[in-house]
Motif scaffolding. Sequence first.
Motif, PDB file in Angstrom:
ATOM      1  N   LYS A 168       0.836  -1.197   0.000  1.00 19.85           N
ATOM      2  CA  LYS A 168       0.000   0.000   0.000  1.00 19.85           C
ATOM      3  C   LYS A 168       0.870   1.246   0.000  1.00 19.85           C
ATOM      4  O   LYS A 168       0.611   2.209   0.723  1.00 19.85           O
ATOM      5  N   GLN A 169       1.917   1.213  -0.779  1.00 24.80           N
ATOM      6  CA  GLN A 169       2.859   2.328  -0.777  1.00 24.80           C
ATOM      7  C   GLN A 169       2.137   3.656  -1.008  1.00 24.80           C
ATOM      8  O   GLN A 169       1.231   3.749  -1.836  1.00 24.80           O
ATOM      9  N   ASN A 170       2.592   4.648  -0.250  1.00 24.41           N
ATOM     10  CA  ASN A 170       2.053   6.005  -0.366  1.00 24.41           C
ATOM     11  C   ASN A 170       0.571   6.120  -0.043  1.00 24.41           C
ATOM     12  O   ASN A 170      -0.119   7.011  -0.527  1.00 24.41           O
ATOM     13  N   THR A 171       0.074   5.202   0.758  1.00 25.04           N
ATOM     14  CA  THR A 171      -1.270   5.387   1.280  1.00 25.04           C
ATOM     15  C   THR A 171      -1.143   5.718   2.758  1.00 25.04           C
ATOM     16  O   THR A 171      -0.044   5.717   3.312  1.00 25.04           O
ATOM     17  N   ILE A 172      -2.278   5.940   3.355  1.00 21.04           N
ATOM     18  CA  ILE A 172      -2.250   6.319   4.767  1.00 21.04           C
ATOM     19  C   ILE A 172      -1.662   5.195   5.624  1.00 21.04           C
ATOM     20  O   ILE A 172      -0.948   5.442   6.584  1.00 21.04           O
ATOM     21  N   PHE A 173      -1.915   3.932   5.214  1.00 15.64           N
ATOM     22  CA  PHE A 173      -1.331   2.796   5.951  1.00 15.64           C
ATOM     23  C   PHE A 173       0.174   2.921   5.997  1.00 15.64           C
ATOM     24  O   PHE A 173       0.806   2.811   7.029  1.00 15.64           O
ATOM     25  N   ASP A 174       0.689   3.130   4.806  1.00 19.20           N
ATOM     26  CA  ASP A 174       2.132   3.233   4.655  1.00 19.20           C
ATOM     27  C   ASP A 174       2.675   4.318   5.581  1.00 19.20           C
ATOM     28  O   ASP A 174       3.588   4.085   6.369  1.00 19.20           O
ATOM     29  N   TYR A 175       2.073   5.492   5.510  1.00 20.92           N
ATOM     30  CA  TYR A 175       2.578   6.598   6.302  1.00 20.92           C
ATOM     31  C   TYR A 175       2.495   6.305   7.799  1.00 20.92           C
ATOM     32  O   TYR A 175       3.450   6.508   8.538  1.00 20.92           O
ATOM     33  N   VAL A 176       1.356   5.815   8.215  1.00 18.34           N
ATOM     34  CA  VAL A 176       1.184   5.561   9.649  1.00 18.34           C
ATOM     35  C   VAL A 176       2.179   4.515  10.124  1.00 18.34           C
ATOM     36  O   VAL A 176       2.886   4.700  11.115  1.00 18.34           O
ATOM     37  N   PHE A 177       2.268   3.431   9.386  1.00 15.19           N
ATOM     38  CA  PHE A 177       3.174   2.360   9.802  1.00 15.19           C
ATOM     39  C   PHE A 177       4.615   2.832   9.837  1.00 15.19           C
ATOM     40  O   PHE A 177       5.380   2.494  10.739  1.00 15.19           O
ATOM     41  N   MET A 178       4.970   3.598   8.827  1.00 17.30           N
ATOM     42  CA  MET A 178       6.370   4.002   8.763  1.00 17.30           C
ATOM     43  C   MET A 178       6.712   5.007   9.853  1.00 17.30           C
ATOM     44  O   MET A 178       7.790   4.962  10.426  1.00 17.30           O
TER      45      MET A 178
END
Lengths: 330, 350, 301, 503, 318
Positions: free
Chosen positions: E123-133
Motif C-alpha cells: 500500500k505504498q504512499n497510502t495512509i497505511f504506509d505513512y502511519v506504519f512508517m
Amino acid sequence: MANDNVILGIKNLNKEFRLRGDGLFGKPQTLHALSGVSLDVYEGETLGIIGESGCGKSTLGRCIVGLHEPTSGEIIYNGQDISKLKGAARKPVHKDLQMIFQDSYSSLDPRFTAAASIEEPMVIHGIEPDAAKRQQKVLDLMKEVGLDIQHLQRYPHEFSGGQRQRINVARALSLDPKIIVCDEPVSALDVSIQAQVLNLFRRLQRERGLTYIFISHDLSVVKHISDRVAIMYLGRVMEISPAHGIYENPLHPYTKALLSAIPPENPFERHPEMKLEGEIPSPVGKQVGCPLAGRCPNATERCHHERPALMEVEDNHRVACFLYHDKVAE
Amino acid sequence: MSENNSQATETSAATEQVSEHLVEVHDLKTYFHTAAGVAKAVDGVSFTLDRGKTLAIVGESGSGKSVTSSSLMHLLPKTGKIEGGSVMFDGKDIVHATEAELRELRGKDISMIFQDPMTALDPVFKVGTQMIENIRLHDGLDKEAARKRAIEMLKLVSIPNPEKRMDSYPYELSGGMCQRVMIAMAMSCHPKFIIADEPTTALDVTVQAQVLSLLKGLQDTLNTGILLITHNLGIVWQMADDVMVMYAGRTCEYAPMEELYANPLHPYTWGLLDSMPKLSDKAKTDLKTIPGVPPDLRLTGTCCNFYNRCPYACEKCKNEVPPLVEVKPGHFVACHRQNGEESLVRGEAN
Amino acid sequence: MADNATGASLSDEATLKMLERERKANNAWHKLARNKMALVGLAIVVVMVILAVFAPLLAPCDPNATDTGNMFAAPGVGGHLFGTDAFGRDLLSRVIYGARISIFIAIGGTILGAIVGILLGLVAGFFGGIVDSVIMRIMDGMMAFPFILLSLILMTILGQGTINVIIAIGVANVPNFARVVRGQVHVVKNEEYCNAERVIGASPARILFKHIFANAMSPVIVYFTLNIASAIISEAALSFLGLGIQPPTASWGSILSEGKSCLQGAPHIATISGMFILVTVLGFNLFGDGIRDVLDPKQKR
Amino acid sequence: SSDGGSTSTGAGADGGTLVLSLPSSPKYLDPIKYTGAYEAQIIWCVCDTLVDYNIDLTEIVPQLATEWKVSDDGLTYTFTIRDDAKFQAGQYQEGRAVVAEDVKYSLERSATESSMNRLAMLDHCNVVDDHTVECVLKAPNASFLTALTDAGNVIVPKEEVEGWGDAFGDHLVGSGAFKLDQFVKDQQSDLSRSDCYWGEKPHLDGLTIKVVTDMTQSANGLATGEIDIATSLTGEATQTIKNNDQLVLDQKPALHVAYVYMSQVNGPTADQKVRKAILMAVNRDDLVKGVYPYGEATTAVLPLPKDSWGYDESVEADVPAYDPEGAKKLLAEAGYPDGLSLNIYISNTEARVKMATILQQALKENLNIDLAINPSDWGTFSAAAAAGKADLYGMSWSWFPDPYFFLNKLFSSTEIGALGNGAGFSHPEVDELLDKALEVTDQNERAKYYKEALKKIVSYDPMLVYGSEFVNTGLTKKVEGFQSRADNKTVIVSSEINISKTA
Amino acid sequence: MAKTILKRILQTIPVLFVVVTITFVLTRMIPGDPAAQMLGPQASPDAIATMRVKMGLDEPMLTQYINYLVGILHGNFGYSYSYSGPVMPIILSRLPSTLSITLTGLVLALLVGVPIGVVSAVKQNTIFDYVFMVLALVGVSMPIFWLGLMLVLTFSVNLGWLPAMGMGAMSKGVWDVISHMILPCFCLATIPAATFARITRSSMLETINGEYIKALRARGIKESKIIWKHALKNALPPIVTVLGLQLASAFAGAILTETIFSWPGLGTLIVNAVNGRDYSLIQGVVLFSAVVFVFVNLVVDIVYMVINPKVNYEGGSN
Ligand SMILES: Nc1ncnc2c1ncn2[C@@H]1O[C@H](COP(=O)(O)OP(=O)(O)OP(=O)(O)O)[C@@H](O)[C@H]1O
Ligand SMILES: Nc1ncnc2c1ncn2[C@@H]1O[C@H](COP(=O)(O)OP(=O)(O)OP(=O)(O)O)[C@@H](O)[C@H]1O
Ligand SMILES: [Mg+2]
Ligand SMILES: [Mg+2]
C-alpha cells in the motif's frame, strides 16, 4: 566474403554445470551442457547455429564471450586461448567479442535508460570521448535498429519485447566488435524490423568484415544470413556445413527432422513432418552413445554404445553419424 | 477528425451478437501516463474471437500487442490505465470487473503465455514448485497428483528428464525450456481462452511444431479460443483462423487468415508480408523493409499513424485518423485509401 | 522518406521537447524535487543543520549557564520555552547547540561506517571466494567486539574528541554495512545485466559502482537512515564512558540520558530531546525513501 | 531523621520472605575476597563477626564474642566466644559448634591471605581453650575492634573453606541468622532462616537479596510489592518514594564524604594558594543543591563524617568560606590573574558528572579557570586518579566511624599511590599524628590526636569537601522493625533489631 | 553446500586466533588495573601489587599470551577473577537468559515488523504506509529506558498485570516465566521490529513490480499468496541479513533492557567484564561472540543460498 582465416577456434570444448543436490547435503549432479564441441569460425563469415532448445547454444556463446569458464577445451582467438583469460588481460578481447543476449529484458540494467545502456560500451572503451558526438552515435545506432529519438530516455520496463531486443543489438554494435555472438537477436522482432536488422548485420559485415555466430531457431533467417550452419544436439555439434549444404542436402537424421518441421510459407502449404519419437535424452548424468539414438529412426545397436565423431563426409560437410561414417570408411 | 466519427462505422458486425463470441474487444484504449506525456500504447483495438478459434495478432514490434493482452488480463503496470473501450469475455465485462472477479478468470478461464519466459518465472522457486502451485490452485489436486501432472505436462512439451527438471530453478534452464514451462503451466488448467504472446520464439522448430500441435489439440478437445501473438508468419499460416494486423496501437487490418494472405489491403500489411525471409529464396539479397520508424506514441491520434512511412499517403492521411471499415464481409481495414471508395494497387506507389 | 522519418505530422520540435521533458523527468534531482515526502525529509534535515550551524545566533541563552535556583523548570516557565534541565540551563539553547554535536556525529559516524562498509561489502560480494571469505571473516571478528570494549579501545588509542567519536561509531558500523551490502551484491551480481556488462568489457569497478551498487542500494539506504538514530544515541553512550564529548557540551544524546534520571519529575527533558531525535530520524528516513524512489525507475513518475 | 520503622525488637509477625534490593551485584562472598558494601550485606546475614557496632555506631557490642579484654600494652585482645553458636550445616560439616579454633583460623586467614588488608595489624591468634582466644597484634592498633566488625573478618568453618576452595564464596557458611541457599551473581541471593542461630529467632522465614541496578526500578519494585526494602537509593527514586504514600523513605546521614581532591605535588594546585582560591570560589550549598536536587545529601566541609567520633566542629571555621572576590585575589597572587586551565577526573556516575559540571561553571565564573572534565568508567578513572595524573579528582569516601578509615586512608603518606591519597598529600607532622592515634587504645585520646590531625590537614587546603550523602532506604509499609545504620548496613537481625514483614 | 559449511567452519579457526590475539593486546592497552578493580577503591598499593602477582599479571605479556593460547588448546579459556570461576561456564550460564529474551524478542520483532513492512510496500504512499512508517521510526528512535519505564509504570505499577523486573522461575509455573519475559521482550523487540519493517518495505518495493509477479497474477494465484510467498521470498535476502545483524547486536547489546528489568544476561556480563578489566572474561566473551557471529553469519549465508539459488559464495561470477 568470408576468407579462410580462422578467427576463432574452438577446440574440444566441454562445459559442465554442477546442479545443486537435494537438501543441504545432497550430492551434486553434473549436467553436460557442452560435450567436445570443436568449431572453427572464419573471419568475416556468419556461422549459423541451430539446435534443439536446451542443447547448449547459449552456453557455447557464453563460453566464447567469457561468461562461463569451460570445464575443458580451448577457445583460440588471435592465437591465444582466451577461455582462461581473466581480468585486465581479457579486456582487449572484450572489445572484439560481443554478445547479444537471448534474454533481452534481464540483460538490461533496469536503472539505466536505453541511451545510457547503449552508450555504456563506448564510455568504457573510450570510443568517442566527446559526449555530444557519442550521443549522436547512440541515436544513429538506435535509428539503425528501428528505434528513435523518443526511446532514448526510457527505462527497459517501458519497452516492448522487440524494442528491448533492439536495444541489445544496438549496444553490441556500438563497440565495433570483430565477432558478435548473436543469441536469437531477432526472435522478438516483427518481420519488417527483422529484415531491417538483418540487413544491418549484412551491411556491417560487408563494410567491416564482421564475423557473426548467429544462434536462431528460425531456419529461414539462418539460411538467409549464414554462410555456414552448425546443427547442435544435446551439447554436441551434429552436422556442420555451408548453408546450402544443410538446407539442400541434410545428412543427419536430426537435421532432416528439423527441416521437416519448418512452418509453412503460406497458408496453403502443407508438408509432411518427420517426427522424432521416443525418449528425449537428458544432459544430466553420464553420457553414452549418440544422444539421438533413442529417437532416431535409423539407430542401430552401435549408436547406443558408441559416440559417433564429427567426420567430413562431403566437401566441407561434416556430420557425426555412423550412417555416413561407414560410407567414408569405404 | 476524431474517434466519434470512426466509431459509428467500425465493427458494427461484431457488436450485434453478444456472448456468442468468446472474446469481444471494442475500441480498447490503454494509455501509459509517463512523465513526458501520455503514451497511447493501445489506441483503438477491436476484434472478436470465437470459441475454438485462433486469432493471430501480428504487427510492428512495439505496436501494442503485448499491452493489449495485458489489458485483457488487467495486468498493467502502475502507470498504465485502460482509458476506454470494452472487453467482453464470455459475456462478462472485463474492463469494469473487480479484482476478485478477475482472479476467478485468470489462470482458470484465461491463461497467458508471456513474451519473456525467463523473466516471467519466479526466480527463487523451483519450476516444479511453481507448476504444482498452479495445478493445485486450479484443479484442486493433492500434492502428489499435482506433481505427477506437472511431470506429465513437462513431458508433453518435450522437456528431457522432467522428474529431474522439476527441481531446477529457472536460471538453470535454457530460454526455450523456460518458455515450455510457461506453456505447460498455461495449458495445465484447461482454459477457455489462451493468450499466447510469442509462445515459441525460443523453441527450435521441432519442439515448436510439437507445442503448436499441442495447442491445437487443446483447442480441439476443449474448444479453447487462442489469441496468438507472433512475428512468425509461418505460424500464422499454420494456426490462425483470423489475423489482426496492428500498427502503432491501432488495428489496421483484420481479416480471416486466408483472405489476408490472398488479399491484404493495408499498405503496412503489404510491407510486412514483403519483408519475410523465405526459405525458398535463393539469392542472398537484402530483405525488403519498410523504411522509416513508427511515430512517437505520445503524439499519435491526429492522423494515420502509418502516414509517414506509407508510400501511398495522401493529404487526408495526414489530417484524419482512418476508421476501421469492413470492406468485405469479415475483412476490416483502417486506411483512407482502401475504404471501398478508392482502392490501391499493391506495389504502385504514387 | 528520410525527411519525415520521425513522425506523422509531428514536428521534430515536439519530439525534442518531449525528449527534454523526459530527460528532466529522469534526472535524479528533478525526480527528488517532485517527491513531496522527500522534500519534507530534506527540509527537516536542513532545518536541523541550520540549527547546528547557526546555533550561536539562534540560541536564546548560553547553553552552559547554570542556575541552581531554577532547576527542572517546566517548559514555558521563566521564559524558558523548553524549560530548564537539572542545572537550570535553558533547554532550548542546549537542544539547539546539541544539534551541532548530534547531527555532525550521527552523519559523520554513519557515513564513515557506510563508506568503508559498503566498499568492503561490494568487494567481498563481487569477487566472492577467498576475497569474500577474508573480508567477511574480518567483519565477523570485528562484530565480536562489544561496542563498549571497542569504544574503550579506540578511545585509548585515539583519545577524546568529536572526530574520534565519529571514528568509533564508524568503525562499529563497518561490519554491519559490509554485511548488508555484501548480501545484496551476491544476489545482484548474478543478474544478466551484470553479465552483459562483463561482455562489454566493463571493469569490475565499473560494474560494481555503476550497476551493482545502484541495484543493491535500497536496503542500504534504509539501513543508513535508520542508523542515524542509533548513532545519535551511541554518542551519548560514548560520552558517558568519558570517550566522547565532555560536559558541559550539549548533545541530544546526553540531554536524553540526563533526562533519564528525572523522567518522572521533569519528563520534558527526555521528551524534548527524544522528539528532536525522532524528528531528525524521520527527516533522514523520508529523504532516504525519496532517494530510493528516485533510484527505482518503476516508480510512478 | 529516621522516620520509618519502629525500634522494638520483640514485636512483629513471624514468617514471610523479605525482598531486599541492592543497586549493584555482590561478587565475592568469601570474606577474604569481598570488596564492597553489597557483598558485606549478604556476608553479615550469613556469618557473624566477633563484635559488632550497635545500631547508632556509637559503641562496639558483642556478637560471637561475649566479652573481651585488652592488654595494657594494647597488643593482646582476649575474647570469650559464646558457647551456643553453631555453624549452619554445609557440604563439609554438619553444623558443628563454633570454637576458638575457628576464630583463630578465620582471623589469621583474613590477616595473611586477604589482599584487602582488613586485619593487617593482627600478628597471630592463640587458642586458650575452646571458648577463649587471644589475638596478638603486631603493634598497638586502636582500630582493631572496629576492623573486627568488618564483614571480611567473620568467623567461618575451616572445613567448608578448604572443601570449597575458590568456590567457597558461592557456598558461604557461617553462624549467622540466615543460611545461603543460592547465590546467583548479577541476579539474586536466596537466604533462609538458620534454625541453629544462637540469637533471637528471626521473624523472617527467608530473605531474598535482589540486584536492581536501575534506581527507578527499585522504586517501582517497591510500588508493585516485588521489593520490600530498597537500599542505597539515590536520585529521583527517593523523590518518587517520598511522593508515594504507600511507601516510606528512610533517610539517615551516612558515614560519607564527597570531595574533590587536588593534586598536592603536580600542576598549579601544588600551590596552596591555588587550592585555597578554588575552595573559596565554590558555594558548597549550591553545589550540593545542584548535585542532589532531591535532598539526598547535606553540605559538608570536613573530610570526616559528622558522625565520626573524631569530628571537630570547631575546625569547620578553618575551611575557607565562599568568597569569590577573595578567591580571585588569591589566584592572582598565585600568579594566575587571568585564570588557568585545569583538569578534573571523575568516574561517570551521575552525581560526579553533575558535581564537575557545576564546579566547572563556578570556577569559570569566579576564577576564569577552564576546567576540563574527564569522566570515564571506574577502571580508567581509578587508574588515573591513583597515579596522580589528575589536577583534581572527584570521588567520595565512606567507611567505619573510626576516623582512621578516613584520615589515614586519605591523608597518610603511606597511602600515596592508592586511590585514597592519589593527590600525594604528604606532611610528616600529619603522618605522625595519624600514627599516634593508632597506637593508643583509648578512644578519647585517639579522638584528640585525630582532631589535631584534622586541623592540620585542613590548614593545607588539600581538598574541597562539599557533601555528605544520606543512607536512603525505601520501605513498603509491610516492613516492620527496620532501622537504618549510618554505614549503609541493613541489619536484619541483631540484639536490637528483628525485622518482620506483615502479610 | 556441505563443502561450504565445512570450509566456513575451518575458516573460523584463523578468525578466532586473530580475534584472540587482538583482544589480548588491546584489552591490555585500556587503562585500568584488573587487580585494582578487583580489590576495590580502598585497597592499598601493596595489596594491589600482591594481587597482580597472584593474577599472573606480572609476567611478561608474551608469556601471558602463550599461556593463554596453550590454555585454550586445552579447553581452558582462563579464570575470571570478577566472577571467580572458569570463563566458559560463566558465559554459558548466561546463555539461557540471554537467548530466552533475545530470541523471543526477535521472533516478536519479525512477526510484527515483516508484515508491517509488507503491507506498507503493498500500500505504498497510502495512509497505511505513512502511519506504519512513522510508527516504525518512532520505534527506532524510542529511547529504550523511556519505553521500559513507561511499560513498567503502566503494566506493573498501575495495572499490576505484569512483574516489573527479574526472571521468573519454572517452579512457580509457566506463567511466572512468561509474565516476566513479556516486558523485556517487548522492549527488545521495538528497534528490531522497526528495522525489519523498514527493510522489508524497501525490499518488497523492489520485488513487487517484478515481471514474474505479473505472471503470477495472470495465473490467478491469490494476491495474498503472491505477496506473502513469492514477492516476500524474493525480498527476503536483506531481511535475513538484518536479522543476522540484529541477532548479533541483541546478543551483546541488550544491556539497557537487561539493566532495566534486572535480567542478567550476556550484556551485563560483558559490561561488568570490561568495567572490571577482567581480561580473561573479556577475551572469553569476544571469543565466544566471534564463534557465535561466524555461526550466525554462516546460517545467514546458507539461508541466502536456500532462498536465492543463484547465490554462490565460491567464485567470482557464475
Ligand atoms: N510501462 C510503459 N511505459 C511507457 N510505454 C510503454 C510501457 N510499456 C510499453 N510501452 C510502450 O507501449 C508500446 C506497446 O508495447 P507492447 O509491449 O504492447 O508492444 P508489442 O506489440 O508487444 O511489441 P513486441 O512485438 O516488440 O513485443 C511500445 O511502444 C512500448 O514502448
Ligand atoms: N547456470 C546454469 N546452471 C545449470 N544448468 C544450466 C545453466 N545454464 C544452462 N544450463 C543448462 O545447460 C543446458 C544448455 O542450456 P543453454 O541455455 O545453452 O541452451 P540453449 O541451446 O541456449 O537453449 P534455448 O534455445 O532454449 O535457449 C540446458 O540443459 C540448461 O538447463
Ligand atoms: Mg539459449
Ligand atoms: Mg510484445
